[in-house]
Structures are given as structure tokens and as C-alpha cells.
Design an enzyme around this catalytic site. Sequence first.
Site, short mmCIF file in Angstrom:
data_model
loop_
_atom_site.label_atom_id
_atom_site.label_comp_id
_atom_site.label_asym_id
_atom_site.label_seq_id
_atom_site.Cartn_x
_atom_site.Cartn_y
_atom_site.Cartn_z
N GLY A 93 6.63 1.73 0.20
CA GLY A 93 6.91 3.14 0.47
C GLY A 93 7.39 3.37 1.90
N MET A 114 6.39 2.04 6.40
CA MET A 114 5.66 1.11 7.24
C MET A 114 5.40 1.70 8.62
SD MET A 114 4.23 -1.79 7.44
CE MET A 114 3.34 -2.20 8.93
N GLU A 115 4.16 1.54 9.09
CA GLU A 115 3.65 2.25 10.26
C GLU A 115 3.89 1.52 11.59
OE1 GLU A 115 1.67 0.77 7.88
OE2 GLU A 115 -0.07 -0.20 8.78
N GLU A 121 1.81 7.41 7.41
CA GLU A 121 2.30 6.43 8.41
C GLU A 121 1.99 6.92 9.82
OE1 GLU A 121 2.87 3.79 7.01
OE2 GLU A 121 3.28 4.57 4.99
N HIS A 165 -1.65 6.28 10.71
CA HIS A 165 -1.95 4.87 11.01
C HIS A 165 -1.94 4.61 12.52
CE1 HIS A 165 -2.53 2.49 7.45
NE2 HIS A 165 -1.36 2.75 6.90
N GLU A 172 -6.09 0.89 5.31
CA GLU A 172 -5.42 1.60 4.21
C GLU A 172 -6.32 2.63 3.53
OE1 GLU A 172 -2.47 1.71 4.17
OE2 GLU A 172 -1.77 -0.14 5.11
N1 PHE Z 1 1.24 -0.56 5.49
C1 PHE Z 1 2.12 0.20 4.65
C2 PHE Z 1 1.38 1.51 4.36
O1 PHE Z 1 1.33 2.37 5.11
C3 PHE Z 1 2.46 -0.42 3.35
C4 PHE Z 1 3.25 -1.67 3.42
C5 PHE Z 1 2.65 -2.88 3.19
C6 PHE Z 1 4.58 -1.62 3.72
C7 PHE Z 1 3.35 -4.05 3.24
C8 PHE Z 1 5.30 -2.78 3.76
C9 PHE Z 1 4.70 -3.99 3.52
O2 PHE Z 1 0.71 1.70 3.43
ZN ZN Z 2 -0.92 2.56 4.88
#
Ligand code: PHE
Ligand code: ZN
Length: 869
Positions: free
Chosen positions: A266, A268-269, A303, A306, A325
Site C-alpha cells: 500500500g 511505505m513510511e 504512514e 509511523h 504495525e
Molecule cells: N510498512 C508498510 C506499512 O506501513 C508496509 C510495507 C511493508 C510496505 C513491506 C512495503 C514493504 O504498513
Molecule cells: Zn505500517
Amino acid sequence: MNQPRGDGHVHLADYIAPAWRIPQAELQFELDPAATIVLSRLCLSPDPARPGQPLELDGEGLELLDITLDGQPLAPDRYDYDGHRLVVAGLSGDCELATRVRIHPAGNTRLEGLYRSGDLLLTQCEAQGFRRITFMADRPDVMPRWRIVLRANRDAFPVLLANGNPLSSRDLGDGRHEASWENPHPTPAYLFAIAAGPLERVSQRLKTAEGRDVEINVWAEPGDVARCKYALGAVERALRWDEERFGRCYDLDVFNVVAAQDFTMGAMENKGLNIFNARYILADESTATDADFLAIESVVAHEYLHNWSGNRVTLRDWFQLSLKEGLTVFRDTEFSSDLHSRALKRIEVVRLLRGRQFAEDAGALAHPVRPARYKEISNFYTLTIYEKGAEIIRVLHTLVGEEAFRAGMDRYFADNDGRAATLEDFMSAHAAASGRDLSAFARWYAQAGTPEVAISADFNPATGDYTLTVDQHTPPTPGQPDKQPLVIPLRYVLFDADGAVVGQAPESDAVVRDGLVELTDARHVLRWRGLDGQPIPAFNQGFGAPVKLRFDQDVDDLARLARLERDPFNRWDLLQRLATEALLARPHAEAATGALSDALADLLSDPDADPAFVAECLVLPDFDTLAEQVDEVDVQALVARREELLDRLAEDQVERLQLRYEALATAARDGLSGKAMSARALRNACLAWLTRLDPEARLAQAQFDAGGSMTERIAALRCLLHFQAPGAEAALARFRDSHAGDPLVTDKWIGLVATRPHPDALDDVQALMASPWWKPANPNRVRALVGSFARLNPLAFHRRDGAGYRLLAAQVATLDGVNPQVAARLLGAFESWHRWAQPQRGQAKSALGSLQGQLASPDSRDFLERLLA
Ligand code: PHE
Ligand code: ZN
């Protein structure tokens, strides 16, 4: 360095801290899609407690051009690189290791590491993608401060972004330019990011509560930038909300967000540079639905949030994944609940839990929120880690209350800022702040499976004594035959014959306070004495405990409760119960249907009820939710019963549906206001029911022809296609052609084709795969066509001839060579195959069997092994 054991698994119990620290990392990129050169300088410092250890760095498939130590070329016998791991022996104290490698972004279809999307060059590093860019201790407990220099051709890559704050930029004279960035916060490699290309932006400045001036930018490819405004507003709302609700401020001078059409997940943070799947950024009323707008706001918030829960406080190791998460889902859910309707948000989350997370927790891929071992960490970005993880935090919140919870969060952030933390760190901060012993609570993280809470009631008319016996049990899951009792905060209420709440507190061996009993043992008893008559009980209000409740409740009592209950979530939940009784429990089915129909009639005629809430009540439990509640799933019978009930209810309500549909027409035209969205939600729910009764689908055709917002057009198109109306083909062609240049809108009609509830939809899916619309390297397109076919079209996927399973297996085999993470996730559609009735169970087994020996990636192999275990 936390290597797999002989069993091929990495184990939580094997964790050891890094022998080498990397306080500073400097990277310089010569960006080019065909071949990019990465120069890296790592400052290395041995852990004083463990001197003399060899240096081991991760590096996946890198072409090593140069390697120097403290400026001197390193002799070949001083190091070894086997394509995965670089080992340098004989290092003693602090030193600097420099390497130069070549990588190939244009050929990178896995979309991990540095890759190309359209005209952009982008990175994705979580969980272990950084090692595909250059050498690094690619583990979250190694947290350098970073300096990043990007060089590229100015025409092709006019914008050069990286983590942190911009330092400087300059022209290099030969058509190339350079930008330097600095990220002063200690940051693990999985949060590294760069983005380069012809990006345009919308932008806004603000001052944080701490007085820092911040520039927020949302970037997209030219032509898409006008559709970034809503996302920009969402960033600001999230930033302000975190200041107010959690006292957390933003900590850099810029916050950049980039939209990409090719993205596996979806969003990435990455620190200061979030990279998003374009579907969670781009929106205007003519291309995005109301649901898209809400999803964008919540993912943007997720995001952003995070930055504290994940980045400032990061993870010690990947076993702690839910620490960021689950916590961040909890936080983004609170954000959405505070900004919009708390009840509607809860309904959305509970549907996802009951339909999907419960199935995951009961199927072949079940795992604890903190697994004890993994083979492939990418396979643990699951509903269990995210959604169940968030529910566990909600349980904690319920146990300690908002005030102590906030104090615990403050303490957690203060104690762990700049560190790589564990779930124990989280729980000990909360234990200290609340004064509660959380050792039994911690079992929520260790045990897989959804707990079942079974309640039986006994009333003695002679004495007026009323007894509830409450048993909890968590079923066995792969590798975990026996479970211990969990700490479950169960809400309850008793109503007397007049519908008044019984105020008397029960005697109990459990802690009971104010409508809530804390279950800690396998069995507890609650006893009331001398009641005037037999009360009607209700349980688990607000779904405060993420459990399956078993209480054999009389249909009349359920109907009565549905009338007494004022809280919208609880009311919705009772209607879902009635619908489930109607669909699954034959003996009461007729009574339940009648009661449900009456309740819906009341709701549809209630001018005070929020139309969006009424719309939610018209949506019956979905196939997955129902399938989860039967021992053996007869797909065709279940779908047929659900369709019958919907037809019957629609007939009962036809006049009220027409009335509401008409009456809300004006309100539905008021743009993106909450009222308009709510009106559109109910109109579209009415339209779907009314179309069942009209083979010509006149209303849907008229709504489609009227144009209007995407929300209205797509709902009408769904009705036309799914009920196979005469005008369906023509409408589809019109819709398709008018959005041919927009991949996100194209995904929408493709999703509708793939989910037409008919076994023949499989032919349409195959036809699309042979058409130019099929883009196997684009994850959104794969999900729109194959993912929605497998997950949202039971009649076609579960065809009795097994063709649906074979189609999915064949796609997994092909896509595994393109993007293993996307391919592996598709296999999740088989997670419950053990419970499917024949002939499907046999068909599924042979489709899965046919994949053995066909899959190259560890991702797909891990899932296949677990499915067949
Ligand atoms: N860490 C991301 C999130 O906010 C998800 C994610 C995981 C994106 C692995 C890319 C690869 O949930
Ligand atoms: Zn996340």
C-alpha cells in the site's frame, strides 16, 4: 547474525545484538535505469563487549567493483562475497569500509531495492530490500545517521529526493546535476529511500506545535499532480492529530510523499520520504470513490504516524513487526474515528476481522502476532500482524483506560526514542504507567488462533438467581496444539422485562467493574441474586474483545435487543447476528429473517438514522464471514442462501428503498461533504437491492447515464454488470474507453469484471489475461484481476470443475518469476482449503500439488509448504 537454523527458519530465540555498529553511512548514487553505480562509505565500530568478530554485511546479487578499508584497496584474501553476504575478517577497531557496486533498476520487476516505475526511479527497502542496493548490516537494530548524494541526468531526473533534509544541490556541467540530503536521526536501512524523476508537487508550509517550520510536499508524475491535493490535506490532518492526541511532533524540515504506479504494497513510511502506491494518493471526484478518499486519508495517516511508532522508535528484529504495525494501525484507526464516525470505522474494522483475519487465524497459514520463527519475513505482513495486532492494543487500552494508556505511550516513546525496541519494552512501559501486571496479557502475542468465548445462562425462577458461566478456549493452530487462557475484557449488559438495564453488580470470581468482566481463567461464573424475572443479556459491546462469542440466544431476544440498543455499532452487530441466524441456523431461520426484515424496515424509515449507517445495515455478512462459521464450506449452497435472503429482503423493503433512493438525490450531489457521502452510500445500497428486482436494471442504467461522481458511476456499473443487465456491455465499453489512460480507474472496471458472481466470470478473466490490459508486472493490475477473482468471487473461484483453482495456481507459477511477493500473497486464497467440501477440497489439493517443484522464490515456497503441511 540471526542466521537461519538447520530447519531453514530464523528463530526469535536466536537473537544476538550486532557485533559491529554503523554510526554513519554515506551513499553516493550515479543514477541510471540500465546501470546505477552506488558508492558507499560505512563508519564501523565494534561492540566493545564482543571485540574481534568478523564483519558480516548483507548484499544481494551486487556487482562489486571496488572495496577499500580506510582508503586502502582491500586484498582479495581479506574478504569474501558469495552473492548474499560479504565477510571481512581481521578488523580490529573503528574503521571505514567503502564499496562501489553496480545494480540494474530497469530489470528489477520484484520492486524491491532500486527499481523503475514509469519514468521514475524509486526504492523499496522494507523488509530486506536495502541489501539489493548496496552492502549493509540490513537489520533494523543497526541505525546509522545518513548522508545521501544523488547524481543523474537533469532532463530525465529533474527531481532528486532522499530521506531527511535537503543539504545542497549543484549542476555538474555535463547535463547532470547533484542533490545532497542528510538524515540526522538514527535510521535502519529498511527506512532508506530515494526517488528521482520528472516529479511535480503540491506543497504546503506549517509550523509544528514545537515551533518547527515544515514543508509538506506530495509528488507525482506530471498530469497526476492535481489529484494530490486531498492527500496533502490528509498529511496535515495526521500531523495535527498526532500533536494533539499523542503529543508527538514532526522532526524534520520537510516531509515528502511520492506516488508510484508500480508498488507491491500500500505504502511505505521511509523517514521523511514516504513512497506510496498511487492508489492511496491520487483522487478527485471523477476518478475516485468516497471509499477511496477515506482509504487514502487513513493510509496517509498510517504512514505519517509511523514517524514515531516505527521510525523514532524502531524494531529490534522482525519478530517485533507488530510493535510498529499493530500499534500504527491502532493509531490510524483512532485518527479516522476521531475525525469521522467512530461507529462506521468500527464496523469497517470488524468486518475485516471477522471476514479475513479470523479465517487467517483458523487456517493453514495461522501464526501468532509475534511468531517464534519465520522462513521468509515478507510473508508476515499479514492481517494477523496488522489487524489482530491493533486489536491487542485496543484490549490493553480497554484494560487500563485512556489516561493510563496515554501515560504508557508517553513513557514508551521517551524510554525508547532513537532505539530499536521489543514488545517487552512496550509492555513494560505500559505496566509501569498503569501499575498493572501485564505478564498474562503478553500471551496475546504468543498464541495464534481466535479465542472462543462460550457462555451459558441459568435462571432459577423460584429464587430469581441468574448465573452466567463463561468459558474461554483457543483452538489448536499449526505448531500450537495447546493454549493457555488469555486476558479478555468482556463487556456485558442485562436488560429486565421492561427494557431497563439491570443495575445490580454480579458476584464473580473474576474482576468485574462497571459492565466489564476481565476473563483470565478458562472458566468464570457471574451470579446475580433475586432478580424479578429472567433478564436478556448482551455481550461484547463494541467488539471490545476480538473473540468468537458463542451464546445460544433466542431470536426474539436478539430482535428485542436490536430495538433496545442505541449504540449504532451494537445495533449493526445485532442485525448481523440476525442475518447470520437466518443464513446458517435452519431451525430459527424464518423467525430471524422476519425479525431482520422488521428491523430494516424501521431503520429505512428512521429519518434520524445516519444514512451511511443504514447502508451498512443493508450489507449482510459476506461470504468469508459466513464460511468462517461452518465446519465444512459448501460454497454454492452458502452463496445461494445468501442471494435468496437478499432477494427476499429486497422484496419486503421495495417501497422504502425507492423512497430513500429518491429522497436522498439532492443531498448526494453535495460534493465531498460527509452528508453527501453518507447519502450516496445509502442510495447505492438501495440501488443494489432494487436492481435485484428489475431485470432491466432501469434505475442503475439511469444512474450510470447521468454521469455524476465516480462513486455513483461505479456503483451503477457494478449493478449493470453483476446482474447482467441488457445495457451492461455497452456501459462497460463506455466506461473503459473514457478512462483508458488511467491505470487506477482501469483497475476498477477490471475488478468488476473479475467479481461478476457467476462461474463464467472465469472466462472473462482469461480473456483479459490475453488482452493488452494484462500487465503482470504491475501489482495493482494483478490484484484487480487475479486477486479479486480469487478473493471476492466465490462462484467462479470455487467452480466445481476446479478451473478456478487451476487458473490461480498457473498465475502463481508465472508471477513468481516476476514479483515473488505478489505471487506468494495470491496463494493466501487457499488458506482455508482444508474446510472446503468436496469436490473442491480435492481440486484445491491437486492444484496446490501441481505447484510443487514449480516455484523458485522462498516467499511462494514457504506459503505452499505451509498450505500442504
Ligand atoms: N510498512 C508498510 C506499512 O506501513 C508496509 C510495507 C511493508 C510496505 C513491506 C512495503 C514493504 O504498513
Ligand atoms: Zn505500517
